[in-house]
Design a protein around this motif. Structure first.
Motif, PDB file in Angstrom:
ATOM      1  N   LEU A 178       0.809  -1.220   0.000  1.00 39.92           N
ATOM      2  CA  LEU A 178       0.000   0.000   0.000  1.00 39.92           C
ATOM      3  C   LEU A 178       0.841   1.268   0.000  1.00 39.92           C
ATOM      4  O   LEU A 178       0.350   2.332  -0.381  1.00 39.92           O
ATOM      5  CB  LEU A 178      -0.932   0.005   1.221  1.00 39.92           C
ATOM      6  CG  LEU A 178      -1.943  -1.133   1.311  1.00 39.92           C
ATOM      7  CD1 LEU A 178      -2.764  -1.020   2.586  1.00 39.92           C
ATOM      8  CD2 LEU A 178      -2.871  -1.134   0.100  1.00 39.92           C
ATOM      9  N   GLY A 179       2.082   1.160   0.452  1.00 36.58           N
ATOM     10  CA  GLY A 179       2.934   2.332   0.516  1.00 36.58           C
ATOM     11  C   GLY A 179       2.529   3.322   1.590  1.00 36.58           C
ATOM     12  O   GLY A 179       2.768   4.527   1.443  1.00 36.58           O
ATOM     13  N   VAL A 180       1.923   2.854   2.670  1.00 31.45           N
ATOM     14  CA  VAL A 180       1.455   3.742   3.734  1.00 31.45           C
ATOM     15  C   VAL A 180       1.559   3.000   5.064  1.00 31.45           C
ATOM     16  O   VAL A 180       1.403   1.773   5.119  1.00 31.45           O
ATOM     17  CB  VAL A 180      -0.004   4.189   3.480  1.00 31.45           C
ATOM     18  CG1 VAL A 180      -0.958   3.025   3.499  1.00 31.45           C
ATOM     19  CG2 VAL A 180      -0.439   5.251   4.480  1.00 31.45           C
ATOM     20  N   VAL A 181       1.847   3.771   6.122  1.00 32.14           N
ATOM     21  CA  VAL A 181       1.903   3.241   7.477  1.00 32.14           C
ATOM     22  C   VAL A 181       0.715   3.795   8.248  1.00 32.14           C
ATOM     23  O   VAL A 181       0.442   4.998   8.188  1.00 32.14           O
ATOM     24  CB  VAL A 181       3.220   3.640   8.181  1.00 32.14           C
ATOM     25  CG1 VAL A 181       3.249   3.120   9.618  1.00 32.14           C
ATOM     26  CG2 VAL A 181       4.412   3.113   7.409  1.00 32.14           C
ATOM     27  N   PRO A 182      -0.031   2.971   8.950  1.00 32.01           N
ATOM     28  CA  PRO A 182      -1.188   3.498   9.684  1.00 32.01           C
ATOM     29  C   PRO A 182      -0.759   4.424  10.812  1.00 32.01           C
ATOM     30  O   PRO A 182       0.320   4.272  11.393  1.00 32.01           O
ATOM     31  CB  PRO A 182      -1.854   2.231  10.231  1.00 32.01           C
ATOM     32  CG  PRO A 182      -0.744   1.237  10.331  1.00 32.01           C
ATOM     33  CD  PRO A 182       0.158   1.525   9.167  1.00 32.01           C
ATOM     34  N   MET A 183      -1.618   5.382  11.132  1.00 37.55           N
ATOM     35  CA  MET A 183      -1.332   6.274  12.241  1.00 37.55           C
ATOM     36  C   MET A 183      -1.354   5.512  13.564  1.00 37.55           C
ATOM     37  O   MET A 183      -0.514   5.740  14.435  1.00 37.55           O
ATOM     38  CB  MET A 183      -2.341   7.423  12.282  1.00 37.55           C
ATOM     39  CG  MET A 183      -2.075   8.429  13.388  1.00 37.55           C
ATOM     40  SD  MET A 183      -3.134   9.886  13.297  1.00 37.55           S
ATOM     41  CE  MET A 183      -2.427  10.675  11.848  1.00 37.55           C
ATOM     42  N   ARG A 184      -2.294   4.585  13.701  1.00 34.28           N
ATOM     43  CA  ARG A 184      -2.379   3.772  14.907  1.00 34.28           C
ATOM     44  C   ARG A 184      -2.688   2.332  14.509  1.00 34.28           C
ATOM     45  O   ARG A 184      -3.313   2.079  13.475  1.00 34.28           O
ATOM     46  CB  ARG A 184      -3.451   4.293  15.872  1.00 34.28           C
ATOM     47  CG  ARG A 184      -3.288   5.728  16.265  1.00 34.28           C
ATOM     48  CD  ARG A 184      -4.170   6.085  17.460  1.00 34.28           C
ATOM     49  NE  ARG A 184      -3.607   5.555  18.698  1.00 34.28           N
ATOM     50  CZ  ARG A 184      -4.226   5.621  19.873  1.00 34.28           C
ATOM     51  NH1 ARG A 184      -5.440   6.156  19.941  1.00 34.28           N
ATOM     52  NH2 ARG A 184      -3.653   5.149  20.961  1.00 34.28           N
ATOM     53  N   LEU A 185      -2.265   1.422  15.367  1.00 29.96           N
ATOM     54  CA  LEU A 185      -2.482  -0.006  15.147  1.00 29.96           C
ATOM     55  C   LEU A 185      -3.017  -0.591  16.442  1.00 29.96           C
ATOM     56  O   LEU A 185      -2.467  -0.334  17.518  1.00 29.96           O
ATOM     57  CB  LEU A 185      -1.173  -0.688  14.749  1.00 29.96           C
ATOM     58  CG  LEU A 185      -1.260  -2.146  14.280  1.00 29.96           C
ATOM     59  CD1 LEU A 185      -1.973  -2.226  12.939  1.00 29.96           C
ATOM     60  CD2 LEU A 185       0.139  -2.750  14.169  1.00 29.96           C
ATOM     61  N   ARG A 186      -4.076  -1.371  16.344  1.00 29.46           N
ATOM     62  CA  ARG A 186      -4.682  -1.949  17.540  1.00 29.46           C
ATOM     63  C   ARG A 186      -4.662  -3.464  17.455  1.00 29.46           C
ATOM     64  O   ARG A 186      -5.080  -4.056  16.454  1.00 29.46           O
ATOM     65  CB  ARG A 186      -6.118  -1.466  17.705  1.00 29.46           C
ATOM     66  CG  ARG A 186      -6.839  -2.127  18.868  1.00 29.46           C
ATOM     67  CD  ARG A 186      -7.956  -1.304  19.403  1.00 29.46           C
ATOM     68  NE  ARG A 186      -8.434  -1.833  20.682  1.00 29.46           N
ATOM     69  CZ  ARG A 186      -9.189  -1.164  21.534  1.00 29.46           C
ATOM     70  NH1 ARG A 186      -9.543   0.079  21.256  1.00 29.46           N
ATOM     71  NH2 ARG A 186      -9.581  -1.704  22.663  1.00 29.46           N
ATOM     72  N   THR A 187      -4.189  -4.089  18.531  1.00 30.09           N
ATOM     73  CA  THR A 187      -4.155  -5.539  18.637  1.00 30.09           C
ATOM     74  C   THR A 187      -4.531  -5.924  20.072  1.00 30.09           C
ATOM     75  O   THR A 187      -4.654  -5.074  20.951  1.00 30.09           O
ATOM     76  CB  THR A 187      -2.758  -6.101  18.313  1.00 30.09           C
ATOM     77  OG1 THR A 187      -1.820  -5.628  19.306  1.00 30.09           O
ATOM     78  CG2 THR A 187      -2.286  -5.661  16.938  1.00 30.09           C
ATOM     79  N   ASP A 188      -4.697  -7.233  20.289  1.00 29.88           N
ATOM     80  CA  ASP A 188      -4.859  -7.705  21.658  1.00 29.88           C
ATOM     81  C   ASP A 188      -3.474  -7.957  22.254  1.00 29.88           C
ATOM     82  O   ASP A 188      -2.454  -7.674  21.632  1.00 29.88           O
ATOM     83  CB  ASP A 188      -5.730  -8.959  21.695  1.00 29.88           C
ATOM     84  CG  ASP A 188      -5.190 -10.077  20.812  1.00 29.88           C
ATOM     85  OD1 ASP A 188      -3.957 -10.141  20.623  1.00 29.88           O
ATOM     86  OD2 ASP A 188      -5.986 -10.880  20.301  1.00 29.88           O
ATOM     87  N   CYS A 189      -3.452  -8.505  23.468  1.00 29.33           N
ATOM     88  CA  CYS A 189      -2.187  -8.670  24.190  1.00 29.33           C
ATOM     89  C   CYS A 189      -1.521 -10.013  23.926  1.00 29.33           C
ATOM     90  O   CYS A 189      -0.688 -10.458  24.727  1.00 29.33           O
ATOM     91  CB  CYS A 189      -2.431  -8.501  25.695  1.00 29.33           C
ATOM     92  SG  CYS A 189      -2.930  -6.845  26.164  1.00 29.33           S
ATOM     93  N   GLY A 190      -1.848 -10.668  22.847  1.00 24.64           N
ATOM     94  CA  GLY A 190      -1.233 -11.944  22.531  1.00 24.64           C
ATOM     95  C   GLY A 190       0.241 -11.806  22.198  1.00 24.64           C
ATOM     96  O   GLY A 190       0.699 -10.765  21.698  1.00 24.64           O
TER      97      GLY A 190
END
Length: 321
Positions: A159-171
């Motif tokens: 995509l050539g882009v980095v997200p402003m924020r990334l959300r995941t669980d604590c795994g």
């Protein structure tokens, strides 16, 4: 029923006509509202004051033998017991509103384990604003940090882009992913730069991807769950590594890489991206997720590594790609 028990043969149209002529209707002939009102008042003198309109409607049918619409019960309860109605309304679940500032503001990453018992681990990512599925990959594992990180790097490069924020669980599979995201955003100057660019949370709170998983199960995954479940119920699948490899061989592309044993022979099969060339690089920061400041505050566990080392490891990792 008429033919079986009474030896009466009649068409459905004739039966409906005769019921209508006799004045017999299923959804008519409702009870008088005065009788319903008196019955509700009698119930409100006891434990019935805790009833909602559905439970009250059922009690009127079963206990008082009254035929009444649920809308009428709702209206009468609001009139006769306004305090109880208000208390139940306050405890009612109210859906929160999801806010996103725009595309690529927040990506949601999660794994899907419903097919993991059959040897198929899914990993997905969705954009919170547009709900675009950024990746959905079915591999043999979805809990390896190197594999999940390779999915993220491939998507960012595509995509050539980095997200402003990334959300995941604590795994534990998301540790390397968090390191790469925070490193890519380390030199940015906005509020969510650096360690704030990744956020940990419970799996249930990761609502965008969790909502999409429910849609995915109804449209796709349930078919495979039922199919493989039938194989297990009929004794053709026992959950062993050998049987999982056989399912992977039949229902995925013919793989190569990992190893499993079948009939005394060692078979080579791929493990869902585990042979990615960046795997060795990812291993250097595999354990660094525990030092993430946001995860440390979320889980209330002491950090094992400082964030300074975490950032330097991530910077070294990105430069080596």
């Amino acid at each position: 029923m008429l033919l079986t028990y009474h030896d009466i043969k009649i068409s459905l149209r004739s039966l409906k006509r005769r019921l209508k002529n006799a004045g017999l209707f299923r959804r008519k002939n409702y009870s008088l509202l005065s009788d319903v009102r008196n019955a509700i008042r009698a119930e409100l003198r006891g434990p019935g004051q805790l009833f909602g309109y559905r439970m009250m409607w059922l009690a009127l049918q079963q206990k008082h033998k009254l035929r009444v619409k649920r809308d009428d019960v709702m209206r009468l309860l609001k009139e006769l017991n306004p305090r109880g109605t208000d208390q139940r309304t306050r405890r009612r679940f109210v859906r929160r509103t999801y806010h996103s500032m725009g595309p690529n503001y927040l990506w949601h990453v999660d794994g899907y384990d419903k097919l993991k018992q059959f040897g198929f681990g899914l990993s997905g990512c969705i954009d919170g604003f547009s709900r675009r599925v950024l990746w959905l990959i079915c591999g043999h594992i979805n809990n390896d940090p190197a594999v999940i990180a390779s999915y993220f790097i491939t998507c960012v490069q595509r995509l050539g882009v980095v997200p402003m924020r990334l959300r995941t669980d604590c795994g534990t599979e998301n540790g390397t992913l968090a390191a790469i995201q925070c490193t890519l955003r380390h030199h940015h100057t906005d509020y969510h730069a650096g360690s704030r660019s990744h956020m940990y949370g419970t799996s249930l709170s990761n609502q965008r991807i969790e909502s999409w998983w429910s849609i995915f199960r109804k449209a796709r995954a349930q078919f495979w769950i039922d199919l493989f479940g039938d194989l297990r119920n009929e004794g053709h699948f026992n959950g062993s590594n050998e049987h999982q490899c056989l399912l992977q061989f039949c229902f995925q592309n013919i793989p190569s890489g990992a190893r499993c044993r079948a009939n005394g022979r060692t078979l080579d099969v791929q493990r869902g991206g585990a042979t990615d060339p960046t795997r060795r690089s990812y291993r250097s920061s595999e354990g660094s997720y525990r030092s993430h400041p946001e995860r440390r505050s979320f889980t209330s566990r002491p950090a094992r590594r400082s964030y300074v080392r975490f950032t330097s490891m991530g910077r070294t990792l990105i430069s080596s790609l």
